[in-house]
Design an enzyme around this catalytic site. Sequence first.
Site, PDB file in Angstrom:
ATOM      1  N   ASN A 131      -6.319  -7.461  -2.815  1.00  0.00           N
ATOM      2  CA  ASN A 131      -5.941  -7.840  -1.460  1.00  0.00           C
ATOM      3  C   ASN A 131      -4.913  -6.961  -0.766  1.00  0.00           C
ATOM      4  O   ASN A 131      -4.804  -7.004   0.449  1.00  0.00           O
ATOM      5  CB  ASN A 131      -5.389  -9.266  -1.459  1.00  0.00           C
ATOM      6  CG  ASN A 131      -6.397 -10.278  -1.928  1.00  0.00           C
ATOM      7  OD1 ASN A 131      -7.492 -10.350  -1.398  1.00  0.00           O
ATOM      8  ND2 ASN A 131      -6.037 -11.037  -2.944  1.00  0.00           N
ATOM      9  N   TYR A 132      -4.143  -6.206  -1.506  1.00  0.00           N
ATOM     10  CA  TYR A 132      -3.003  -5.541  -0.877  1.00  0.00           C
ATOM     11  C   TYR A 132      -3.038  -4.021  -0.886  1.00  0.00           C
ATOM     12  O   TYR A 132      -2.449  -3.385  -0.033  1.00  0.00           O
ATOM     13  CB  TYR A 132      -1.702  -5.995  -1.537  1.00  0.00           C
ATOM     14  CG  TYR A 132      -1.310  -7.383  -1.147  1.00  0.00           C
ATOM     15  CD1 TYR A 132      -0.754  -7.634   0.104  1.00  0.00           C
ATOM     16  CD2 TYR A 132      -1.495  -8.451  -2.003  1.00  0.00           C
ATOM     17  CE1 TYR A 132      -0.398  -8.909   0.477  1.00  0.00           C
ATOM     18  CE2 TYR A 132      -1.150  -9.737  -1.637  1.00  0.00           C
ATOM     19  CZ  TYR A 132      -0.594  -9.960  -0.399  1.00  0.00           C
ATOM     20  OH  TYR A 132      -0.247 -11.223  -0.025  1.00  0.00           O
ATOM     21  N   ILE A 133      -3.656  -3.459  -1.889  1.00  0.00           N
ATOM     22  CA  ILE A 133      -3.644  -2.009  -1.980  1.00  0.00           C
ATOM     23  C   ILE A 133      -4.879  -1.446  -1.297  1.00  0.00           C
ATOM     24  O   ILE A 133      -5.997  -1.769  -1.671  1.00  0.00           O
ATOM     25  CB  ILE A 133      -3.604  -1.562  -3.450  1.00  0.00           C
ATOM     26  CG1 ILE A 133      -2.306  -2.041  -4.097  1.00  0.00           C
ATOM     27  CG2 ILE A 133      -3.735  -0.062  -3.559  1.00  0.00           C
ATOM     28  CD1 ILE A 133      -2.279  -1.884  -5.599  1.00  0.00           C
ATOM     29  N   SER A 185       0.816  -1.210   0.000  1.00  0.00           N
ATOM     30  CA  SER A 185       0.000   0.000   0.000  1.00  0.00           C
ATOM     31  C   SER A 185       0.850   1.260   0.000  1.00  0.00           C
ATOM     32  O   SER A 185       0.560   2.214  -0.725  1.00  0.00           O
ATOM     33  CB  SER A 185      -0.939   0.005   1.207  1.00  0.00           C
ATOM     34  OG  SER A 185      -2.026  -0.858   0.989  1.00  0.00           O
TER      35      SER A 185
END
Length: 790
Positions: free
Chosen positions: A748-750, A545
């Site tokens: 899922n990650y940002i 992120s």
Amino acid sequence: MAVGIKIVKPSHESSDEDDIPLSQRNLIKKPANHDSSDDEDDVPLSQKVERKKRVVEVKAEQVSSEEDNVPLAKRNLDKDRKSKVPAIAKAIKREIKSDSEDEIPLAQKKKALKKTKSEPMDVDKPSRKRQADTKATPAKPGKKVKKDADDPNFYKWWEEEQNTEIESDDSVKWTTLQHNGVMFPSEYVPHGVKMKYDGQPITLSPEAEEVASFFAALLETEHGQNPVFQKNFFNDWQEVLKQDPSNPKIKEFSKCDFRPIWSKFEHDKENKKAMTKDEKLRAKEEKLKSEEPYLYALVDGRKEKVGNFRIEPPGLFRGRGSHPKTGKLKRRVQPEQVTLNLGVDAKIPEPPKGHKWASVVHDQTATWLATWKENVNGSIKYVFLAATSTWKGQSDMQKFEKARELKKHVVRIRNDYNRDLKDKLSEVRQRATAMYLIDRLALRAGNEKGEDEADTVGCCSLRYEHITLEPNYTLHFDFLGKDSIRYENSVEVEPQVYKNIKIFKKQVGEGQMIFDRLTTTGLNKHLNSYMKGLSAKVFRTYNASITFQQQVDELTKPNDTVADKLLSYNRANRQVAVLCNHQKSASKTHEQMISKIGDRIKAFKYQRMKLRKQLYALDPKQKKKGEFAEPESDLEDEWIVEHEANLVEKEKEKIKSRFEKQNDKLIEEKQPRMPQSELKEKLKAADELHDRLKKERKLDKIEPKGNMTVEKLANAIRKIDERIAATKNQATDKEENKEIALGTSKLNYIDPRITVAWCRKHDVPQEKVFSKTLLEKFRWAQTIPDDWKF
DNA sequence: CTCTCTACTTAGTAAATCCAGT
DNA sequence: ACTGGATTTACTAAGTAGAGAG
């Protein structure tokens, strides 16, 4: 050809630098000078002062090591990344010398809110804490819960005040829970198509036919060709064959011919395709109707979408990489294996006729609706709510909040592990080294795996052969990670990290784990002492992120067109995907696709050239002005000749088909057809085109059409330029994206709030970057101030 | 501790659907 | 309107991580 994405940061960049993971997969050159950031205002003063102090220490100590963080050798993404490395040296059961384990602070005792987990086969259990509906839903009298999640009564949990405290995992998740259970796949209907054995058609029992068909369907896939898959399938199939004595004796896989069944499936596919619109529509409606009961659950009176309410159908286990069990028969799940989780007062859904449920439990600490055990690996499967649900949304937000919390601790943590790299206790030193890798390369934790799984590793389970030492403090990583995706990367690291790896390797040797004193549990316990809930995976989220935030801000220029902004967005996204090593197999048609786009660009350029010449013919002064001069003249004469021939050919086709159409119409109207001579007459237009193009080429001058104006031509050229630019962007994007999957990091990650804020700031509609489902999943991210930062 | 079990997130790929270019 | 390729969604395998038993 590797396409490099090179972003060179201006060296005056100052703050925030601490937050960028070292690697960025070598895409970013870090400036040598470097200032630690201290930008959180939400930190209590006392803590802040303390932090300042630490920061100073960090700076003092980091100065020397900082250059080492800079140049990272280029990651080679293209090289046979998927080549499944043959399982090397089966890991022998390792003896872990358990020396002093004392330094790690004792893990805090978890709250006593006991789960009282039920044995799945147990009798129903009365729920513990039970109380009437909570205030969560003000239960509007008379108002029924509507079908659609879009309706105004939809529970917007993110607009509620509370839920500030992150609840521990064993907390009560619901008070009332009602749903209609799970949907079972339909019974097997034998098709009767006879496969061959030793050249002879054979008759199989329905059960045996079903399993044979599972394999037949995969005949032309990679699985079907995989010897391990074949062997495992064949063993399990033979078991099934034996169960019915009427089945023929089948001894050798090589004598089996599944082709007839395979062909049948191909036919079925074609028939399905050939269905009329109506039939397709009806089939769809039927499907929708059959699944309707399972679509939603009622959680504390709120309607919530269920995710995977379908029981997984039987089939052959498609393990990834070289999974020893790939190809084994995944058996049909019976209701007797399925446990439901329901509220005590909820109506128990009817199991299929003649069946019963394994059990019904009332586990208020769990969010699953149903569960069963799968037979191939003995793993447990669950039915959960969909990604748009309150439960998933809240935990998603908590995940990102946790990652943001790490910002406050990361300087200290980095400082500590840099110090610990030199610790004399090898346990501590290994831990520090591993943390360095997890933090800077975004590696996964790397739990240990069993013999009966694919041989893949993460940080803690890296073995001797997975890291090789190269000159200039460069480590070369080459291992199979999750899903047997290859991670290959050369990274210049801190000299101390390099030295440590060298030492650790020497201590163990081929086939042994490099961090032989380290476990993921131990590592996470240590991380937890810095921050509640901190574990290795949080670093991945955090680094993904923060990288995205930093990159998207840097790449997006306020005056760019939307297309350019999107390219920047995707590039930032791509950096994250590269960092996390999210890959996809390049489509077989990739090259073809690229050259097609190239052709399109050339065609545009050709059009532009034509327009330009008209413009010059109309107003020779324009040539002097040069505004519309060819920005790049890569149109070879040869290509132009060919292109023009194509144009003429196309024109002919067009005329012909138009002629046919007109004739068809005439026939319909019972009128006489036009004669062939008419067509010939019409085709002359194409010939004229040919002649005209030829002439224009010769004279290098184009007579503009009568009504053309300078203004019109200029506009047309500008428009073409725009299209050229857009198409080029598209091509660049596609090429750079060849083997990189953006989806996983986006999903899922940002932190979606970064995207929401970016869209607002740059006036880009969110639909351009979020698909419908993503928009829905990330609804919670909408309620942020415009200047929100990760 | 070590091993197993449980519950949940993350992951690539297959299938379904969409959409641009004829 | 029809394709066929691109994009999205569905599917389920494969991770992480914490708890609890032995």
